[in-house]
Design an enzyme around this catalytic site. Structure first.
Site, PDB file in Angstrom:
ATOM      1  N   HIS A   1      27.722  30.227 -74.821  1.00  0.00           N
ATOM      2  CA  HIS A   1      28.933  30.642 -75.545  1.00  0.00           C
ATOM      3  C   HIS A   1      28.824  32.069 -76.059  1.00  0.00           C
ATOM      4  O   HIS A   1      29.633  32.484 -76.893  1.00  0.00           O
ATOM      5  CB  HIS A   1      29.265  29.697 -76.709  1.00  0.00           C
TER       6      HIS A   1
ATOM      7  N   ASP B   1      27.044  26.387 -68.953  1.00  0.00           N
ATOM      8  CA  ASP B   1      27.697  25.294 -69.674  1.00  0.00           C
ATOM      9  C   ASP B   1      29.176  25.320 -69.283  1.00  0.00           C
ATOM     10  O   ASP B   1      29.939  26.090 -69.839  1.00  0.00           O
ATOM     11  CB  ASP B   1      27.515  25.493 -71.182  1.00  0.00           C
TER      12      ASP B   1
ATOM     13  N   ASP C   1      35.427  23.766 -67.133  1.00  0.00           N
ATOM     14  CA  ASP C   1      35.834  24.960 -67.871  1.00  0.00           C
ATOM     15  C   ASP C   1      34.650  25.602 -68.576  1.00  0.00           C
ATOM     16  O   ASP C   1      33.642  24.953 -68.840  1.00  0.00           O
ATOM     17  CB  ASP C   1      36.925  24.629 -68.887  1.00  0.00           C
TER      18      ASP C   1
ATOM     19  N   ASP D   1      25.547  17.870 -69.243  1.00  0.00           N
ATOM     20  CA  ASP D   1      26.064  18.933 -70.114  1.00  0.00           C
ATOM     21  C   ASP D   1      25.113  19.239 -71.268  1.00  0.00           C
ATOM     22  O   ASP D   1      25.541  19.617 -72.347  1.00  0.00           O
ATOM     23  CB  ASP D   1      27.437  18.524 -70.662  1.00  0.00           C
TER      24      ASP D   1
ATOM     25  N   HIS E   1      31.903  19.148 -67.046  1.00  0.00           N
ATOM     26  CA  HIS E   1      33.239  19.759 -67.184  1.00  0.00           C
ATOM     27  C   HIS E   1      33.292  21.073 -66.435  1.00  0.00           C
ATOM     28  O   HIS E   1      32.274  21.759 -66.269  1.00  0.00           O
ATOM     29  CB  HIS E   1      33.632  19.936 -68.654  1.00  0.00           C
TER      30      HIS E   1
ATOM     31  N   GLU F   1      36.997  20.950 -71.840  1.00  0.00           N
ATOM     32  CA  GLU F   1      36.039  20.371 -72.782  1.00  0.00           C
ATOM     33  C   GLU F   1      35.785  21.314 -73.945  1.00  0.00           C
ATOM     34  O   GLU F   1      35.621  20.882 -75.087  1.00  0.00           O
ATOM     35  CB  GLU F   1      34.726  20.056 -72.050  1.00  0.00           C
ATOM     36  N   GLU F   2      35.768  22.608 -73.667  1.00  0.00           N
ATOM     37  CA  GLU F   2      35.370  23.594 -74.667  1.00  0.00           C
ATOM     38  C   GLU F   2      36.431  23.832 -75.739  1.00  0.00           C
ATOM     39  O   GLU F   2      36.156  24.493 -76.724  1.00  0.00           O
ATOM     40  CB  GLU F   2      35.026  24.922 -73.986  1.00  0.00           C
TER      41      GLU F   2
END
Length: 483
Positions: free
Chosen positions: A456, A115, A78, A169, A76, A145-146
């Site tokens: 994150h 990520d 994003d 991922d 992904h 995705e997030e």
């Protein structure tokens, strides 16, 4: 000079650095999607860009692989946008500030987006190469995705011919992920009333928490600043009279909240009692979370006498009741796979508006009934307090496939390269594989990726040497998928 110029493999890190120059937080993916389209045009490759900005780029098989089944490479585009409070950075406009230290790449106080930027970099490097043997490739890079796997949910899989999918991922070299949890976002809206009050304004800040990914780190016993703030405000009633003015914590429901802030009004003679309890509470929490979150810090700042609209006493009790009762953390461990978290929930976003409390929880489970039971619990709590509850971004679990030729071949290649078997594991974090597995009959999926730490969070780093080894393994795997 490029920051990653000396990192190997050069093409992978070239594209990773190019990606990092482009703002690409969730919901802000048009520019990076167009970059992928421009890459396809420049290299003479066919592509599809849908209305959501998902992109598929097609590359024909190399000589000798024309009859091999098509392979989908998937990630992904994003990233989660988090930063340290002292860092000035506008994720909607600014590229990332990269640095290299001790074999790791970081973004100097912001999330790095390894990520899943590394998936995009791997994919583009493969499409750019004329030297790597491979079957026909379909590089699928999704959006958002997030924030609920939204790109994968809306993607029309009919444009894909492949039924072997390598997801890029994961964040643990030496592991092949073959199953993951499903999830949903549960959002509570609880109405509140306000009344005018006057008093000494104090701001309360919980900070210094480790935070982390609510799937990958939920089993590490890390604290949530939102939950701790609720505990603090409830217990504070026993030590001082106060009223709640404001409350806020977290930006993403898939990140364990590192900081939360509250504003209260209290009488001048109560300020000392508030500060004394904060000091006592901090010491108790550091003891409670020894080994996992020993940096918990409670800061109290006085802002002088203020007249403002605070929560009505009944609304204050509703807010505190919600925070004391809303589930957080591991709800159940798997009864069939040792050490696997089956069901969890994370109160990732908390915002007290003028007329409502908004709270958003990310619920995960490898068992759909268990996921829904936790969601029902939050819904019942919300409705009990007179609020409304909504579910967004529900996605299915990626179920374990007993017969997986792709997994078997990837295990075989790993053994040949390293003389030992990889870890073949089910995980608690959510991946898009579950959605594709449901949409595409006969799909065979495996997920892999290089070592990353603290994704994150503003401390996120990508391991350079691990990225190189995983690249070499990915190349060997594609070479081995000749039949």
């Amino acid at each position: 000079m490029r920051v990653l110029e000396n990192c190997e493999p050069k093409k992978v890190f070239y594209y990773f650095e190019e990606i990092c120059k482009i703002p690409h937080g969730s919901g802000n993916t048009k520019e990076i999607s167009d970059y992928l389209v421009a890459f396809a045009k420049e290299h003479g490759l066919e592509y599809v860009q849908d209305e959501m900005n998902n992109v598929v780029i097609y590359k024909p098989a190399t000589p000798g692989y024309e009859n091999a089944p098509v392979v989908i490479l998937q990630g992904h585009m994003d990233m989660v946008c988090e930063k340290r409070p002292d860092v000035e950075h506008d994720f909607t406009k600014d590229g990332l500030n990269l640095s290299v230290e001790n074999g790791y790449i970081s973004a100097n106080g912001t999330t790095l987006g390894g990520d899943d930027g590394i998936a995009v970099a791997y994919g583009l490097a493969l499409l750019d190469s004329d030297e790597i043997a491979h079957p026909a490739l379909e590089l699928l890079i999704t959006v958002d995705e997030e924030i609920g796997l939204l790109g994968a949910v809306g993607f029309d899989c009919s444009v894909l011919k492949g039924r072997r999918l390598i997801n890029l991922d994961s964040e643990e070299e030496g592991s092949l992920w073959i199953s993951c949890a499903g999830g949903l976002t549960g959002i509570s809206h609880i109405p509140v009333r306000r009344v005018e009050a006057e008093g000494e304004k104090l701001t309360i800040k919980f900070c210094g928490l480790a935070g982390g990914h609510s799937g990958a780190e939920i089993d590490k016993k890390r604290a949530s600043a939102n939950i701790l703030m609720g505990r603090f405000l409830y217990e504070l009633k026993k030590h001082a009279d106060y009223e709640i003015l404001s409350l806020e914590g977290g930006q993403k429901d898939n990140a364990i909240t590192r900081e939360a802030n509250a504003g209260i009004l209290t009488a001048s003679e109560e300020v000392a009692a508030v500060k004394a309890y904060a000091e006592l509470c901090q010491a108790k929490l550091r003891e409670e979370y020894a080994g996992s979150d020993e940096g918990i810090t409670i800061e109290i700042k006085g802002e002088g006498m203020t007249k403002a609209n605070v929560l009505h006493p009944t609304s204050r009790e509703k807010v505190l009741f919600y925070l004391m009762q809303v589930p957080f953390g591991i709800q159940k461990m798997s009864g069939t796979i040792e050490g696997l978290v089956e069901t969890s929930t994370n109160l990732g976003i908390l915002k007290l508006e003028e007329e409502e409390l908004m709270a958003s929880s990310g619920v995960r489970s490898s068992v759909e009934a268990a996921r829904d039971a936790v969601s029902d619990k939050i819904e019942y709590l919300t409705e009990f307090l007179g609020g409304e509850y909504e579910i967004q971004g529900a996605y299915p679990a990626w179920e374990y496939r007993k017969d997986s030729p792709l997994r078997d071949k990837m295990v075989e290649v790993y053994k040949e390269m390293y003389g030992t078997a990889p870890n073949v594991v089910a995980i608690h974090a959510g991946l898009e594989c579950g959605l594709f597995y449901k949409k595409m009959e006969g799909l065979d999926c495996v997920s892999l990726g290089p070592n990353m730490k603290d994704i994150h969070t503003s401390e996120e780093v990508l391991d350079i040497a691990s990225t190189k080894r995983v690249w070499e393994y990915l190349v060997k795997t594609l070479e081995a998928l000749k039949d």
